[in-house]
Enzyme design. Structure first.
Site, short mmCIF file in Angstrom:
data_model
loop_
_atom_site.label_atom_id
_atom_site.label_comp_id
_atom_site.label_asym_id
_atom_site.label_seq_id
_atom_site.Cartn_x
_atom_site.Cartn_y
_atom_site.Cartn_z
N ARG A 159 2.90 5.86 -3.35
CA ARG A 159 4.10 6.80 -3.76
C ARG A 159 4.51 6.50 -5.43
O ARG A 159 4.68 7.50 -5.99
CB ARG A 159 5.16 6.36 -2.85
CG ARG A 159 5.14 6.92 -1.32
CD ARG A 159 5.95 5.93 -0.49
NE ARG A 159 6.19 6.57 0.98
CZ ARG A 159 5.10 6.55 1.76
NH1 ARG A 159 4.28 5.62 1.33
NH2 ARG A 159 5.36 6.91 3.13
N LYS B 102 0.85 -1.11 -0.08
CA LYS B 102 0.09 0.04 0.07
C LYS B 102 0.74 1.32 0.07
O LYS B 102 0.56 2.01 -0.63
CB LYS B 102 -0.82 -0.08 1.30
CG LYS B 102 -1.96 1.00 1.34
CD LYS B 102 -2.96 0.56 2.27
CE LYS B 102 -2.77 0.70 3.49
NZ LYS B 102 -2.49 1.88 4.29
N ASP C 230 1.92 -1.27 11.75
CA ASP C 230 0.38 -1.50 11.35
C ASP C 230 0.10 -2.91 11.61
O ASP C 230 -1.36 -3.61 11.38
CB ASP C 230 0.34 -1.23 9.84
CG ASP C 230 0.14 0.19 9.48
OD1 ASP C 230 -0.11 0.94 10.18
OD2 ASP C 230 0.68 0.17 8.20
N ARG D 203 -9.03 11.63 12.43
CA ARG D 203 -7.67 11.56 12.66
C ARG D 203 -7.00 12.71 12.63
O ARG D 203 -7.39 13.70 11.81
CB ARG D 203 -7.12 10.52 11.48
CG ARG D 203 -7.85 9.29 11.94
CD ARG D 203 -7.28 8.22 10.88
NE ARG D 203 -6.06 7.83 10.96
CZ ARG D 203 -5.26 7.09 10.03
NH1 ARG D 203 -5.72 6.56 9.16
NH2 ARG D 203 -3.92 6.93 10.42
N ARG E 139 -6.82 1.26 18.13
CA ARG E 139 -6.59 -0.13 17.86
C ARG E 139 -6.25 -0.85 19.15
O ARG E 139 -6.26 -2.04 19.40
CB ARG E 139 -5.42 -0.29 16.58
CG ARG E 139 -5.87 -0.25 15.60
CD ARG E 139 -4.82 -0.21 14.37
NE ARG E 139 -5.44 -0.25 13.13
CZ ARG E 139 -4.62 -0.09 12.11
NH1 ARG E 139 -3.39 0.00 11.88
NH2 ARG E 139 -5.27 -0.02 10.77
N GLN F 287 4.48 9.26 7.39
CA GLN F 287 3.62 10.14 6.62
C GLN F 287 4.04 11.48 6.80
O GLN F 287 3.99 12.28 5.67
CB GLN F 287 2.10 9.92 6.85
CG GLN F 287 1.66 8.27 6.67
CD GLN F 287 0.23 8.28 7.23
OE1 GLN F 287 -0.24 8.88 7.97
NE2 GLN F 287 -0.28 7.00 6.89
C1 S3P Z 1 2.40 4.69 6.23
C2 S3P Z 1 2.75 5.15 7.48
C3 S3P Z 1 2.33 4.70 8.75
C4 S3P Z 1 1.31 3.65 8.59
C5 S3P Z 1 0.48 3.67 7.36
C6 S3P Z 1 1.23 3.90 6.07
C7 S3P Z 1 2.80 5.28 4.94
O1 S3P Z 1 1.64 5.92 9.42
O2 S3P Z 1 0.77 3.41 9.71
O3 S3P Z 1 -0.42 2.57 7.05
O4 S3P Z 1 2.63 4.74 3.86
O5 S3P Z 1 4.01 6.25 4.95
P1 S3P Z 1 2.20 7.06 10.11
O6 S3P Z 1 3.21 7.74 9.20
O7 S3P Z 1 1.20 7.67 10.78
O8 S3P Z 1 2.93 6.13 11.13
#
Ligand code: S3P
Length: 452
Positions: free
Chosen positions: A37, A32, A331, A133, A362, A180
């Site tokens: 990206r 994912k 995750d 969120r 969670r 993120q």
């Molecule tokens: C992700 C970063 C993670 C992860 C999310 C995907 C990403 O989140 O939990 O499912 O693709 O950069 P956080 O950056 O909030 O930890």
């Protein structure tokens, strides 16, 4: 509204212990994080990129729709390859309607970064889960770069932002370990003059760094004396189109792997799984608990390590999970808690406050649901302590417990696996959220012999 939220009826499903072990070989959908990206970076390259193995889940499709609404051409051909004609860094156009992010935090936060250095105004909306969120974590650094935001109180969606050109390059130390947030700042930096720098005290998934370099960005990664990673990107970059191959998502592989470990007699292989070390904390922790995991056909695909994982039913022993491993399995805690509930002895986790602001809280949902399934669980503010059954089926009472997935795909999939370890089975009230990250999840479990 997303497809799953728009579909009229919830889709409950019951999962039960199989008569025999789970056996067979499966693949899981594309990663994912890499899929989001791949679309975003291709949309910013000048020319034609292709993506093979893209995750065709709702979250990634939300990213594709948003990029199309801003001028990128994105199409899937009949063989399943995706074709993207990019507009160049800084070349995205004013969207005419609100960008619907569905359930997807990654789409929202990364696109906010991307648009912070574009001369346009955009409104982001999402489903009930995403609208709770926190977005303040990206609003803060992107405001320092000059973008302007109007969000609901608490920094939540719906949110309208105006980007700035030229944006101000910044040096930003991440207050929370988040790939993120890191990626949002780096993406804003792509179209800012000079060097934008992100300092990350705890390493998080590094797909943005690897892929941006692959696309030709001038990006460097160093370490300071404290071990923090310093990522620098030179802005006003020109990205070159790429041919991307997306490996299987280790976060999705986690479900059949744990299902095999906790189901007596199982022997399951998941092929073509991404093994980037910033993502494989779950497998390391399961091995520390005694899991029989072996890795085959190890290779590199598109700049990422990949392997086939063989998981055989194992006697697991409880462990204390070191908090610094959390970013590499962030995750995977919901399914890890299911494994812990079947282990011999006690498993303790700490430092997991972040799990409260994922697609759901969670920690709370896993504690409540596992207790109803018959596991011994204590909830702390920053983790769970679970005393396992020693391999015995979980006994949650005479009636099959019904677990609310609360718009969280990983909660739904975790309890589907827990159902296979339970004397009474488990009913998940709604499997629709699974379509965000793992289309075909139930068919995959059934192909291994899972019962419903
Ligand atoms: C992700 C970063 C993670 C992860 C999310 C995907 C990403 O989140 O939990 O499912 O693709 O950069 P956080 O950056 O909030 O930890």
């Amino acid at each position: 509204m997303t497809a799953h939220a728009a579909a009229s009826q919830p889709q409950p499903a019951t999962f039960r212990a199989p008569a025999e072990g789970l056996t067979g070989s499966v693949t899981v959908p594309g990663d994912k994080s890499i899929s989001h990206r791949a679309l975003m970076f291709s949309a910013l390259a000048v020319g034609h990129s292709t993506v093979e193995g893209l995750l065709e889940g709702e979250d990634v499709l939300a990213t594709a729709a948003a990029l199309r609404a801003m001028g990128a051409r994105i199409e899937r051909d009949d063989s399943g390859v995706w074709h993207i004609d990019g507009v160049g860094v800084g070349g995205l156009l004013q969207p005419e309607t609100a960008l619907d992010m569905g359930n997807s935090g990654t789409s929202t936060r990364l696109l906010m970064g991307l648009l912070a250095s574009h001369d346009l105004t955009a409104t982001f909306i999402g489903d009930a889960s995403l609208s709770k969120r926190p977005m303040g974590r990206v609003i803060d650094p992107l405001s320092l770069m000059g973008a302007d935001f109007t969000a609901r109180p608490g920094g939540c969606l719906p949110l309208t932002m105006r980007g700035l050109v030229p944006a101000v390059p910044i040096e930003y130390r991440l207050p929370v370990a988040s790939a993120q947030v890191k990626s949002a700042v780096l993406l804003a930096g792509l179209n800012a003059p000079g060097i934008t720098r992100v300092i990350e005290p705890e390493a998080t998934r590094d797909h943005s760094e690897r892929m941006l370099k692959g696309f030709g960005a001038d990006l460097t990664v160093e370490q300071d004396a404290s071990g923090a990673r310093i990522i620098s990107i030179r802005g006003e970059a020109e990205l070159k189109p790429q041919k991307i191959i997306v490996p299987g998502d280790p976060s999705s592989a986690a479900f059949p792997v744990v299902a095999a470990l906790i189901t007596p007699g199982s022997d399951v292989t998941v092929t073509n799984v991404g093994m980037n070390p910033t993502r494989t904390g779950l497998f390391r922790m399961l091995e520390a608990m005694g899991a029989d995991l072996t890795y085959h056909n190890e290779r590199e695909v598109g700049g990422e390590p990949v392997a086939d994982i063989r998981a055989r039913a194992s006697r697991l022993t409880g462990i204390d999970v070191p908090p610094d491993i959390a970013p590499s399995m962030i995750d995977e805690f919901p399914i890890f808690f299911v494994a812990a509930s079947m282990a011999e002895g006690t498993t303790r986790t700490t430092g997991l406050e972040e799990l409260r602001v994922k697609e759901s809280d969670r920690l709370a949902l896993m504690a409540q649901g596992l207790a109803r399934t018959g596991a011994r669980v204590e909830e702390q503010t920053d983790g769970l302590t679970i005393t396992g059954s020693g391999g015995e089926p979980l006994k949650g009472g005479n009636q099959t417990p019904v677990i609310a997935a609360n718009l969280d795909h990983r909660i739904a999939m975790s309890f589907a696996v827990a159902g296979g370890a339970s004397a009474s089975g488990v009913t998940v009230d709604d499997m629709r959220p699974v379509a965000t990250s793992f289309p075909g999840f139930e068919a995959m479990l059934h192909s291994l012999g899972a019962e419903s």
